[in-house]
Design an enzyme around this catalytic site. Structure first.
Site, mmCIF file in Angstrom:
data_model
loop_
_atom_site.group_PDB
_atom_site.id
_atom_site.type_symbol
_atom_site.label_atom_id
_atom_site.label_comp_id
_atom_site.label_asym_id
_atom_site.label_seq_id
_atom_site.Cartn_x
_atom_site.Cartn_y
_atom_site.Cartn_z
ATOM 1 N N HIS A 1 0.852 -1.190 0.000
ATOM 2 C CA HIS A 1 0.000 0.000 0.000
ATOM 3 C C HIS A 1 0.887 1.239 0.000
ATOM 4 O O HIS A 1 2.038 1.201 0.452
ATOM 5 C CB HIS A 1 -0.898 0.021 1.235
ATOM 6 N N CYS B 1 -2.274 -0.608 7.520
ATOM 7 C CA CYS B 1 -1.494 0.624 7.469
ATOM 8 C C CYS B 1 -1.592 1.389 8.790
ATOM 9 O O CYS B 1 -0.605 1.950 9.263
ATOM 10 C CB CYS B 1 -1.949 1.484 6.296
ATOM 11 N N CYS C 1 -6.153 1.762 5.947
ATOM 12 C CA CYS C 1 -6.766 0.485 6.334
ATOM 13 C C CYS C 1 -6.162 0.032 7.671
ATOM 14 O O CYS C 1 -5.197 0.631 8.157
ATOM 15 C CB CYS C 1 -6.505 -0.566 5.255
ATOM 16 N N GLU D 1 0.930 3.832 1.837
ATOM 17 C CA GLU D 1 1.416 4.209 3.165
ATOM 18 C C GLU D 1 2.618 3.362 3.586
ATOM 19 O O GLU D 1 3.600 3.880 4.121
ATOM 20 C CB GLU D 1 0.321 4.038 4.230
#
Length: 167
Positions: free
Chosen positions: A61, A94, A91, A63
């Site tokens: 992701h 993260c 999410c 992040e």
């Protein structure tokens, strides 16, 4: 000229614009268009976009990639004097990493009421029993952040619809 708007390079909107540029890169790469930047002392120290499909890695992701790059830039895993700007609410995965690196602040664009972990479905960033809590600023350039996601998923649905039978 006195009538021209002053550009505040320290503003949340400015940094979210940088995150949106990263989201556009994800879109162009056929990834879910989420972008992130990490800021320390007024400077962007890392930039990233989702690369799950490219890297065949569910943890890739925006992040997570930005955090790894920021840790390298700072020379430490602690990022307590940094701010994360991300186009979509983080999410749970993260959010866990965000708490562990101890960001001072997280700024996101559009909320994720079904899966967000910064106040959407849950709030791990300010969970009372965890060892760190982040300040959260939500809704920065929300419409732009939402629009790129909507455009991406609409295109996916149009391309994946089965063709109508020939009559």
């Amino acid at each position: 000229m006195p009538d021209e708007p002053v550009i505040d390079f320290q503003s949340d909107a400015h940094y979210m614009g940088e995150a949106l540029r990263q989201a556009s890169r994800a879109y162009e790469a056929d990834e879910v268009p989420v972008g992130a930047v990490i800021v320390r002392e007024g400077r962007i120290i890392s930039r990233a976009f989702n690369q799950v499909e490219l890297l065949k890695d569910a943890t890739a992701h925006a992040e997570m990639i930005a955090i790894t790059a920021a840790e390298e830039a700072v020379g430490d895993w602690r990022l307590n004097d940094c701010t994360l700007f991300v186009t979509k609410e983080p999410c749970p995965m993260c959010a866990g990493a965000i708490v562990h690196v101890r960001f001072a602040r997280v700024v996101f664009g559009c909320p994720d009421p079904k899966g967000g972990a910064a106040g959407g479905a849950m709030n791990l960033l300010q969970f009372p029993t965890l060892n760190h809590r982040c300040e959260i600023t939500a809704g920065v350039r929300e419409e732009e952040c939402r629009a790129i996601l909507k455009r991406f998923f609409l295109a996916k649905r149009i391309n994946e619809e089965p063709s109508l039978p020939i009559q």
